[in-house]
Design an enzyme around this catalytic site. Sequence first.
Site, short mmCIF file in Angstrom:
data_model
loop_
_atom_site.label_atom_id
_atom_site.label_comp_id
_atom_site.label_asym_id
_atom_site.label_seq_id
_atom_site.Cartn_x
_atom_site.Cartn_y
_atom_site.Cartn_z
N LYS A 1 20.29 2.18 26.51
CA LYS A 1 19.54 1.00 26.08
C LYS A 1 20.33 -0.28 26.38
CE LYS A 1 17.60 1.66 22.18
NZ LYS A 1 17.36 1.82 20.73
N LYS B 1 26.36 5.60 17.30
CA LYS B 1 25.40 5.72 16.20
C LYS B 1 26.09 6.36 15.01
CE LYS B 1 21.06 4.50 15.66
NZ LYS B 1 20.49 3.28 16.23
N SER C 1 21.61 -8.38 18.20
CA SER C 1 22.90 -8.02 17.63
C SER C 1 24.03 -8.54 18.51
CB SER C 1 23.02 -6.50 17.47
OG SER C 1 22.32 -6.05 16.33
#
Length: 514
Positions: free
Chosen positions: A138, A150, A406
Amino acid sequence: MVATTLLRRTPGTLTSALRLHRVTATAATPFARFLSTPVTNHACEDREPGFLGSVETFFDRAAKISGVSEKNLAAIRAVDSVLSVKFPVEIDEKTHVIIEGYRAQHSRHRLPCKGGIRFSDEVDLQEVEALASLMTYKCAVVDVPFGGAKGGVKLDPKKFTPAQLERITRRYTMELCQKNFIGPGIDVPAPDVGTGPREMSWIMDTYRQFNPQDVNAAGCVTGKPISQGGVRGRNEATGLGVYYGVREFLQFKEVQKMTGLSGEIAGKSVIVQGFGNVGYWAAKFFHNNGAKIIGIGEHDVSAYDPNGLDIEALFKHRTEKGSFRGFGNAEIIEDPIKVIERECDILIPAALERQIGLKNVKNIKAKIIGEAANGPITPDAHDYLVSQGKVVIPDLLLNAGGVTVSYFEWLKNLSHVRFGRMSRKWEEAGKSKLLTLVEENAGRQLTPQERRAVIHGAEEHELVYSGLEDTMIGACEETRTTAALKKTDFRTAAIVNAIHKISTVTTQSGQMFL
């Protein structure tokens, strides 16, 4: 031979135990990675791969046509590091519970690593590794210079008080600090399912206690409240990115030909599965730009109205009542997943992974499926949808708005200044002088309201929106170009782009031991 910590799960249950085995990676990995929790199995056949298996299947398909060497592909595909922890937390004077937590760093080809932390009783090692892998691809697709990571904590946040959640969050963060799995230049978490600005604030404060000398400590986590160094526009970023992505694809001539839809959002019927942060904001932006939201799915029931739902009224009703039941004239669908099978132009799965599988894919009537959630469609289901001429906009592209903004927040924290603070008034002064010259030559004075609208300097959220829109436009066009060049679907094209970008970084940097 390598020492590997495996998550062993009894099929169909949530009971798990961590055991340490000395096994080869090739022998152990398939067992650990193809596990799924019952909540994500209702749409899938037993033979369909789990979440991580799906991610790896999609990657392998793209790898075959990428033209990248097998050596580089093997390095890109592998998960670099996984941290698995267990720790006790005091619930009250008489009760302690053992909490399981994970953090996976899929790729460190760029640093820091980036990825959310979710609180869910469905968290497992497979899910965390899959999401970390997706984050790598991504970030590459939208040119955000991060590696993928993650994290997850295995708990149901609804069963704990805020004080208990704070203790759990801080203890989990302490584990990350002690194992060097967090830091502005190492690994930067963000919100995910079950977490939000509150938890990110606790994480930042805990990191600061362990690193009082780090002047950039605010950059150790994103998705924070504005008062704690957050950026305006982050809360709605993923949903807004979903809107921008679907809008761009609708303007592509080949998409219009495949779907028979016009290039405008206005007038399109939309169903959104999931009414959390991403689903709510996606529905809101579609609604505000003229689309008709005819269905919203939640974990207990779904609401459906072919004449369109009032998003704000529905959100208020659910907040007050805890459910969609009793909302206006809406049809309440007791089996919530069934709402995605209703007729619509655009379907936005914004809930969990593996929501469209072989059990229900033939019932999907939407012309465009935009993956706002991570991994909502299995490989076999994806193939069927593409074979039927439906357009699938993949998760690694469509829901990248969150990591994009972010990135902006991280930049703000490292620069220690709000976006627009140094330039806004200078821009307004320049516009004002130019406008005065135009007025003198035109012989007409603008009203104060018109003048303010013209000379208005960009505020932080407007700069964030602009940066996100530009990012999504560029990434969508790159994906479209590669799909046409390789004669493949948009998901495969997006992953091919990611593979090329990651391979270029690792090759040109001359990284050791590649």
